[in-house]
Design a protein around this motif. Sequence first.
Motif, short mmCIF file in Angstrom:
data_model
loop_
_atom_site.label_atom_id
_atom_site.label_comp_id
_atom_site.label_asym_id
_atom_site.label_seq_id
_atom_site.Cartn_x
_atom_site.Cartn_y
_atom_site.Cartn_z
N GLN A 22 0.84 -1.20 0.00
CA GLN A 22 0.00 0.00 0.00
C GLN A 22 0.88 1.25 0.00
OE1 GLN A 22 -3.07 0.19 3.01
NE2 GLN A 22 -3.80 2.17 2.26
N SER A 23 1.97 1.21 0.77
CA SER A 23 2.89 2.35 0.79
C SER A 23 3.51 2.56 -0.58
CB SER A 23 4.01 2.11 1.82
OG SER A 23 3.46 1.93 3.08
N LEU A 24 3.85 1.46 -1.23
CA LEU A 24 4.46 1.56 -2.55
C LEU A 24 3.46 2.17 -3.55
CD1 LEU A 24 6.98 0.98 -4.20
CD2 LEU A 24 6.13 -1.31 -4.64
N ALA A 25 2.20 1.79 -3.43
CA ALA A 25 1.16 2.37 -4.31
C ALA A 25 1.04 3.87 -4.06
CB ALA A 25 -0.17 1.67 -4.06
N ASP A 26 1.09 4.27 -2.78
CA ASP A 26 1.05 5.71 -2.46
C ASP A 26 2.21 6.44 -3.13
OD1 ASP A 26 -1.15 5.39 -0.88
OD2 ASP A 26 -0.06 5.35 1.02
N ASN A 27 3.38 5.79 -3.05
CA ASN A 27 4.59 6.38 -3.60
C ASN A 27 4.46 6.58 -5.11
OD1 ASN A 27 7.45 6.09 -4.79
ND2 ASN A 27 7.87 6.50 -2.64
N LEU A 28 4.01 5.54 -5.78
CA LEU A 28 3.85 5.62 -7.25
C LEU A 28 2.80 6.67 -7.63
CD1 LEU A 28 3.91 1.95 -8.58
CD2 LEU A 28 5.54 3.78 -9.03
N ALA A 29 1.70 6.67 -6.89
CA ALA A 29 0.61 7.61 -7.20
C ALA A 29 1.11 9.05 -7.09
CB ALA A 29 -0.56 7.38 -6.25
N TYR A 30 1.86 9.33 -6.04
CA TYR A 30 2.40 10.68 -5.86
C TYR A 30 3.27 11.08 -7.04
CZ TYR A 30 5.43 14.39 -4.14
OH TYR A 30 6.13 15.57 -4.02
N LYS A 31 4.13 10.15 -7.43
CA LYS A 31 5.07 10.47 -8.52
C LYS A 31 4.34 10.70 -9.84
CE LYS A 31 8.88 8.09 -6.31
NZ LYS A 31 9.63 6.84 -6.17
N LEU A 32 3.28 9.95 -10.06
CA LEU A 32 2.53 10.11 -11.30
C LEU A 32 1.72 11.40 -11.30
CD1 LEU A 32 1.26 6.44 -11.84
CD2 LEU A 32 2.96 7.68 -13.20
N VAL A 33 0.99 11.62 -10.22
CA VAL A 33 0.08 12.79 -10.18
C VAL A 33 0.87 14.09 -10.27
CG1 VAL A 33 -1.48 14.08 -8.66
CG2 VAL A 33 -1.79 11.63 -8.97
N THR A 34 1.99 14.17 -9.57
CA THR A 34 2.72 15.43 -9.51
C THR A 34 3.47 15.76 -10.81
OG1 THR A 34 4.42 14.20 -8.36
CG2 THR A 34 2.98 15.61 -7.02
N LEU A 35 3.55 14.78 -11.70
CA LEU A 35 4.19 15.07 -12.99
C LEU A 35 3.47 16.22 -13.70
CD1 LEU A 35 5.11 11.60 -14.52
CD2 LEU A 35 6.67 13.37 -13.68
N ALA A 36 2.15 16.28 -13.52
CA ALA A 36 1.36 17.33 -14.18
C ALA A 36 1.83 18.72 -13.76
CB ALA A 36 -0.11 17.14 -13.85
N ILE A 37 2.31 18.84 -12.52
CA ILE A 37 2.81 20.14 -12.04
C ILE A 37 4.28 20.30 -12.38
CG2 ILE A 37 3.16 21.55 -9.95
CD1 ILE A 37 1.11 19.42 -8.70
N LEU A 38 5.01 19.20 -12.23
CA LEU A 38 6.48 19.30 -12.32
C LEU A 38 7.00 19.44 -13.75
CD1 LEU A 38 7.51 16.82 -9.51
CD2 LEU A 38 7.78 19.30 -9.52
N VAL A 39 6.38 18.75 -14.68
CA VAL A 39 6.92 18.79 -16.06
C VAL A 39 6.99 20.24 -16.58
CG1 VAL A 39 6.48 18.10 -18.45
CG2 VAL A 39 6.44 16.39 -16.62
N PRO A 40 5.92 21.03 -16.42
CA PRO A 40 6.04 22.44 -16.88
C PRO A 40 7.13 23.20 -16.13
CG PRO A 40 3.74 21.86 -16.48
CD PRO A 40 4.55 20.74 -15.96
N ILE A 41 7.25 22.95 -14.83
CA ILE A 41 8.29 23.65 -14.06
C ILE A 41 9.68 23.26 -14.57
CG2 ILE A 41 9.34 23.93 -11.76
CD1 ILE A 41 6.55 23.56 -10.57
N TRP A 42 9.86 21.95 -14.77
CA TRP A 42 11.15 21.48 -15.28
C TRP A 42 11.44 22.12 -16.65
CZ3 TRP A 42 9.88 15.60 -14.25
CH2 TRP A 42 9.98 15.35 -12.87
N ALA A 43 10.41 22.22 -17.48
CA ALA A 43 10.61 22.80 -18.82
C ALA A 43 11.04 24.27 -18.71
CB ALA A 43 9.32 22.68 -19.64
N VAL A 44 10.42 25.00 -17.82
CA VAL A 44 10.77 26.42 -17.64
C VAL A 44 12.22 26.54 -17.17
CG1 VAL A 44 10.31 28.47 -16.22
CG2 VAL A 44 8.41 27.19 -17.23
N ILE A 45 12.61 25.66 -16.26
CA ILE A 45 13.99 25.72 -15.74
C ILE A 45 14.99 25.44 -16.86
CG2 ILE A 45 15.64 24.63 -14.14
CD1 ILE A 45 13.27 24.30 -12.19
#
Lengths: 268, 350
Positions: free
Chosen positions: A108-131
Amino acid sequence: MLLRSAFPAFLRMSLATMFQYRGEIALWAIWGVVYPSVAMAMWAAAVAGSPDGQTIRGFAPRDFAAYFWLTMVVGHATTAWDVYELGYFVQTGQFSPRLLRPVLPVWQSLADNLAYKLVTLAILVPIWAVIVLLTRPAFGTRTVDLAAGLPAVLLAAAVNYGWCYNVAMLSFWVTRMDAIGQGWFGAGLFFGGRLAPLALMPEALRKIASALPFKWVTWFPCETLMGRLSPAAVTQGLINQLAWIALGLVVFRIAWRLGIRRYSGVGA
Amino acid sequence: MENAPVCSTAPSSEGAALQCPLMAQIEARSLTKTFRVPEREGGLAAALAGLLRRRYRTVEAVAGIDFTIAEGEMVGFLGPNGAGKTTTLKMLTGLLHPTSGRATVLGYEPWRRESAFLRRVSMVMGQRTQLNWDLPAMDSFLVHLAVYGVDRSAGRRTLDELVELLDIGDCLRKQVRTLSLGERMRCEICVALLHRPAVLFLDEPTLGLDIAMQARIRRFVADYNRREGATVMLTSHYMADVTALCRRIIVIDHGRILFDGALADLARRLAPFKVVTVDLAGDLDGYALERLGAVLARGFRKATLRVPKERVAEVIGRLLADLPVLDLTVADPPVEEIIAQVLDGRGAPA
């Protein structure tokens, strides 16, 4: 096998929980960008103040930009927080309902971990692109580096998750895990090469870093993706990652068996 | 049928199965759990001294208890706070390892935490949630079905049935944190029963609920026990839970069993009295009730007496002959009083 139906269900639940608290998740994700950005700016300033004003031990400002941009991405792909969370669950007795289930709580912890990494890509990818646009990193990545670097990132995630969970299991013996969590996180920053590329560290510290798992979590995949390692060093690094994973599994089995005997289910 | 050994072939860490009678589903033998807890005097000086030298005390939460519970039995596990009830239940569900002694549930040693065992038991913890606090209850139900590997259509049928029986249709779409205590408790019971466990441990399932909700949950548990033939072990501070559901009770205090048997036997052994209550058409006018038994309450037109069982017929005859009796009832003393007698040591141990 029970896990075949359980893990996707855990993942769906984790994703739904992340969607429920999108603001908090966004802030955590952005916080993950702060450390590498500060390090990037700091080292760019250091280069300007260096004797030749061009490089520090072969790193030019755009090399630093590439390296720390990669630590940002690899840091996200490999992040794990069980050392805090498991301690909290055990301390408050909230671990008990998870233990009643016929699958190990780690899934269950591993699923939480994966979910976080997937969901936050929507925020992080644009930030990474700007950087990237702002800092114009000199990646120097070839196809062969990508071919070796991507498995290295996946293995790095496995190394970090496994060892973070192993350290988290100290919560069966220790009541307060916060300091241990901070120590683990700090060691990861320092010996993983997230504050400075390991090449810039004194020899003694580099030796210590080689004996710890953090180097194979951040530094190794970043340097591989930058094409700075020889084929032999890449192969050796992948073997080291596999060795850390294997050792982590052995430690997990032993620590779990011993830890669960110690669990006192306080408050549950 | 899945890997479900019977008692005589039960897996055991020591390679030897417990000897248990046919159909026994829960067995405990000399089951013991001790905790090592830190302690110190109050105050800063003691806190400083504790930096250098920690003091620990060994607390015997469960002190070598023995019992056997048969398939389909519903047993009340009673005792004051800290008696060892929850610790026992935690050992029987595999949450805790015992310090010594042995136990089997459905033939399995619980603390080996075999998947086949965990899929056949369930525990409702009144003070701990199995639901995801942040999501609608329905999400937790669906995850539970998947985690326990329940067939999709069978799971859906069970869920529909439980939702109807527990009347939680309105709760399914609500975030669990927004449910009332009664709604949440019914959802907890629902999630615990979705995989149709053969053994159900209920730890304070009605804690904090109003009387109507307590009665509703009691009716549901009794019905589940009847329909599924499930074995139920219940701890509760509400005696009404136990008297309504359990013919057998186990009374525990300081980790030791003080009584194990039928509730009716306990009343017979420890309460050789009946409580006689009379309602009168006229005033008592100084009638000497004391001659008939201990006066528990006396009003103008009502009185309650405690009468030795062998004198009940005689006392009733006297009351009917001497007074204008409108109504007369004869009852056992309240269960709370009898249990208190056991806990005070006035009752004979089991």
